[in-house]
Write an enzyme that holds these catalytic residues in place. Structure first.
Site, PDB file in Angstrom:
ATOM      1  N   CYS A  96      -4.235   0.708  -2.470  1.00  0.00           N
ATOM      2  CA  CYS A  96      -4.067  -0.557  -1.754  1.00  0.00           C
ATOM      3  C   CYS A  96      -2.999  -1.438  -2.402  1.00  0.00           C
ATOM      4  O   CYS A  96      -2.767  -1.377  -3.619  1.00  0.00           O
ATOM      5  CB  CYS A  96      -5.372  -1.348  -1.761  1.00  0.00           C
ATOM      6  SG  CYS A  96      -6.697  -0.619  -0.801  1.00  0.00           S
TER       7      CYS A  96
ATOM      8  N   CYS B 157     -10.213  -5.041   0.246  1.00  0.00           N
ATOM      9  CA  CYS B 157     -11.359  -4.128   0.344  1.00  0.00           C
ATOM     10  C   CYS B 157     -12.273  -4.310  -0.870  1.00  0.00           C
ATOM     11  O   CYS B 157     -11.908  -4.965  -1.856  1.00  0.00           O
ATOM     12  CB  CYS B 157     -10.885  -2.678   0.452  1.00  0.00           C
ATOM     13  SG  CYS B 157     -10.361  -1.956  -1.120  1.00  0.00           S
TER      14      CYS B 157
ATOM     15  N   ASN C 200       0.838  -1.200   0.000  1.00  0.00           N
ATOM     16  CA  ASN C 200       0.000   0.000   0.000  1.00  0.00           C
ATOM     17  C   ASN C 200       0.874   1.253   0.000  1.00  0.00           C
ATOM     18  O   ASN C 200       1.957   1.290   0.603  1.00  0.00           O
ATOM     19  CB  ASN C 200      -1.019   0.003   1.141  1.00  0.00           C
ATOM     20  CG  ASN C 200      -0.442  -0.290   2.506  1.00  0.00           C
ATOM     21  OD1 ASN C 200       0.600  -0.915   2.638  1.00  0.00           O
ATOM     22  ND2 ASN C 200      -1.130   0.159   3.536  1.00  0.00           N
ATOM     23  N   ILE C 201       0.390   2.258  -0.714  1.00  0.00           N
ATOM     24  CA  ILE C 201       1.126   3.513  -0.894  1.00  0.00           C
ATOM     25  C   ILE C 201       0.177   4.646  -0.524  1.00  0.00           C
ATOM     26  O   ILE C 201      -0.793   4.904  -1.249  1.00  0.00           O
ATOM     27  CB  ILE C 201       1.612   3.659  -2.355  1.00  0.00           C
ATOM     28  CG1 ILE C 201       2.471   2.450  -2.757  1.00  0.00           C
ATOM     29  CG2 ILE C 201       2.406   4.967  -2.510  1.00  0.00           C
ATOM     30  CD1 ILE C 201       2.820   2.395  -4.243  1.00  0.00           C
ATOM     31  N   GLU C 202       0.445   5.258   0.612  1.00  0.00           N
ATOM     32  CA  GLU C 202      -0.455   6.302   1.098  1.00  0.00           C
ATOM     33  C   GLU C 202      -0.040   7.682   0.586  1.00  0.00           C
ATOM     34  O   GLU C 202       1.033   7.851  -0.005  1.00  0.00           O
ATOM     35  CB  GLU C 202      -0.496   6.259   2.630  1.00  0.00           C
ATOM     36  CG  GLU C 202      -1.042   4.911   3.097  1.00  0.00           C
ATOM     37  CD  GLU C 202      -1.283   4.802   4.584  1.00  0.00           C
ATOM     38  OE1 GLU C 202      -0.755   5.631   5.358  1.00  0.00           O
ATOM     39  OE2 GLU C 202      -2.018   3.871   4.973  1.00  0.00           O
TER      40      GLU C 202
ATOM     41  N   CYS D  57     -10.826  -3.268  -4.305  1.00  0.00           N
ATOM     42  CA  CYS D  57      -9.834  -4.223  -4.826  1.00  0.00           C
ATOM     43  C   CYS D  57     -10.521  -5.478  -5.357  1.00  0.00           C
ATOM     44  O   CYS D  57     -10.130  -6.018  -6.391  1.00  0.00           O
ATOM     45  CB  CYS D  57      -8.820  -4.588  -3.749  1.00  0.00           C
ATOM     46  SG  CYS D  57      -7.665  -3.252  -3.396  1.00  0.00           S
TER      47      CYS D  57
ATOM     48  N   GLU E 129      -3.116  -4.602  -3.088  1.00  0.00           N
ATOM     49  CA  GLU E 129      -3.648  -5.538  -4.089  1.00  0.00           C
ATOM     50  C   GLU E 129      -3.740  -4.875  -5.464  1.00  0.00           C
ATOM     51  O   GLU E 129      -3.405  -5.482  -6.485  1.00  0.00           O
ATOM     52  CB  GLU E 129      -5.041  -6.021  -3.678  1.00  0.00           C
ATOM     53  CG  GLU E 129      -5.073  -6.805  -2.378  1.00  0.00           C
ATOM     54  CD  GLU E 129      -5.296  -5.933  -1.138  1.00  0.00           C
ATOM     55  OE1 GLU E 129      -4.848  -4.764  -1.123  1.00  0.00           O
ATOM     56  OE2 GLU E 129      -5.925  -6.436  -0.195  1.00  0.00           O
TER      57      GLU E 129
END
Ligand code: THU
Length: 135
Positions: free
Chosen positions: A54, A87, A43-45, A90, A56
């Site tokens: 996310c 989620c 995940n890359i915020e 995804c 995935e």
């Protein structure tokens, strides 16, 4: 090592690369293609929270952008006491390419829950619905 174990190990390794300065919740994913390749994601915020992606979908988009279209299995590993599960967004994005995908959810104690995307996203909307639309 089985395919499942290798995929789970790749997801756990990808988790370490998560960029999570806001949630501090690391997620890793590993996606196995029909051709036998494995694409990983984390995940890359983002400071603009809604721009976060996310693990995935990072894995899937990496693979699709490299020309892959057929997928066999996905492993997901995250932090915390609860076993993570993809989620809704995804699930929908994965379903576009692999409605029959196997999904391995890695638990905190090393246990793995094995299920399918069809179980995670029953009664899915997909490309077939659009074929019935008239111009
Ligand atoms: N996250 C994922 O990477 N995958 C999921 O399926 C659920 C949520 C990430 C997004 C965000 O960086 C953090 O987990 C908290 O929502």
């Amino acid at each position: 090592m089985t395919t499942e174990e290798a995929l789970v190990a790749a997801a756990r390794a990808a988790k370490a690369r998560a960029y999570v300065p806001y949630s501090h919740y690391r997620v890793g994913a590993a996606l196995l293609t029909q051709s036998g390749r494995v694409y990983t994601g984390c995940n890359i915020e983002n400071a603009a929270y809604g721009c976060t992606m996310c693990a995935e979908r990072v894995a899937l988009f990496k693979a699709v952008s490299e020309g892959e279209r057929e997928f066999l299995a996905l492993a997901v590993a995250a932090e915390g006491e609860r076993t993570a599960s993809p989620c809704g967004a995804c699930r929908q994005v994965l379903c576009e390419f692999a409605p029959e995908l196997k999904v391995y959810l890695a638990g905190p104690g090393g246990e793995v829950r094995s299920l399918t995307l069809a179980e995670l996203l029953p009664c899915a909307f997909g490309p077939a619905h659009l074929k019935e639309a008239k111009p």
